[in-house]
Design an enzyme around this catalytic site. Sequence first.
Site, PDB file in Angstrom:
ATOM      1  N   SER A  44      36.862  79.764 -60.455  1.00  9.43           N
ATOM      2  CA  SER A  44      38.284  79.469 -60.650  1.00  9.43           C
ATOM      3  C   SER A  44      38.566  78.014 -60.992  1.00  9.43           C
ATOM      4  CB  SER A  44      39.080  79.851 -59.400  1.00  9.43           C
ATOM      5  OG  SER A  44      38.600  79.141 -58.270  1.00  9.43           O
ATOM      6  N   ASP A 338      47.284  74.870 -54.749  1.00  6.17           N
ATOM      7  CA  ASP A 338      47.304  75.910 -53.723  1.00  6.17           C
ATOM      8  C   ASP A 338      46.224  75.567 -52.698  1.00  6.17           C
ATOM      9  OD1 ASP A 338      44.835  76.813 -54.699  1.00  6.17           O
ATOM     10  OD2 ASP A 338      45.696  78.508 -55.787  1.00  6.17           O
ATOM     11  N   HIS A 341      42.847  75.005 -54.802  1.00  2.25           N
ATOM     12  CA  HIS A 341      42.705  74.407 -56.128  1.00  2.25           C
ATOM     13  C   HIS A 341      43.552  73.158 -56.327  1.00  2.25           C
ATOM     14  CE1 HIS A 341      41.914  78.809 -56.465  1.00  2.25           C
ATOM     15  NE2 HIS A 341      40.829  78.347 -57.062  1.00  2.25           N
TER      16      HIS A 341
END
Length: 364
Positions: A44, A338, A341
């Site tokens: 991610s 978040d 991240h």
Amino acid sequence: MELILVPKWLLSIGLALILAVQQHSSNCSAMATKIPAIIVFGDSTVDAGNNNQILTLLKSNFHPYGRDFSGGRPTGRFSNGRIPPDFISEAFGLRPIVPAYLDPTYNITDFAIGVCFASAGTGYDSATSDVLNVMPLWKEIEYYKEYQNKLKAYVGHRRARTILKQAVYLVSLGTNDFLENYYIFPRRRLKYTIDEYQDFLIEISTNFLKELYSLGARKISLTGLPPMGCLPLERTLNIFGNNECDDKLNKVALKFNAMLKSMTTKLNDELPGLILVFTESVYGLLYSMINNPASYVGAGFEVAGMACCSTGTFEMSYLCSEKSPLTCTDANKYIFWDAFHPTEKTNHIITSHLIPLLKTKFLR
């Protein structure tokens, strides 16, 4: 000795020819060092939206994700805006974004100068990708092989080989192997000690990089683990540590990074023509930002221990909802977007430190 007089017009032509040859050589040299494409593998931290197209709960193709991206579009990037490959692509004179391979709005015309095969939630260990039903690393390689065939059909075999050889490959993963797999589920812990598991991951990483090399890659940037004990979620879980960074996890990250660095040296010695760069400064940069946030970029960050989205303590993906009234209004004040991240601003700062190194290593 007889003196030979050369007409001025002949000297002028000769000088013009010399200058033309020098200019041609200079142009050829510049062309030889130009990076034709950015090719991305990982999780991610570098996924540009491949997870949008697969059956998984780990997605970010909705607001507030992407609210600071061009047009305010939630592309599937796990950030409020751009991610590291986007900034690196732009720095090498290519587009300001690297598109996801599975995104139907792009095709080989776009992918010829940049393509992302990364899948959020994946790791070196295939068991990690099983946790949230995302693409395992071997599947990313399969898509890359498919891409190679499309590229050859589009630009021809010779040009395709040049692009694949001169492209910069970005590889970033490993965190999920520990935080989503080893420390949560018993399967790997029953089989491996933490040291043995790190050895297991290094073996997979080595084989993966060798396969990339066998498929034509020569310029590879490998990113290690961040200070994963300082991610907002891990700080939230560190109740007995007063919600400070989890030193145990950070020590695991540091040891694994040292192993990746050693592997990098070994592969550079073993594989002719390989330029494998381990960007070891990422850990230190992020750790420094977290511990001294106000020192970065002008007025600096204001919040390091919590994320911008929702409560900033545990939310990511669908839990990071645009309906939450708690989401911050200015993500530039936060290191994390978040609970896992970084914000676009953090991504930009980190890549701005890496780009001079990458240019030095790859533009030659």
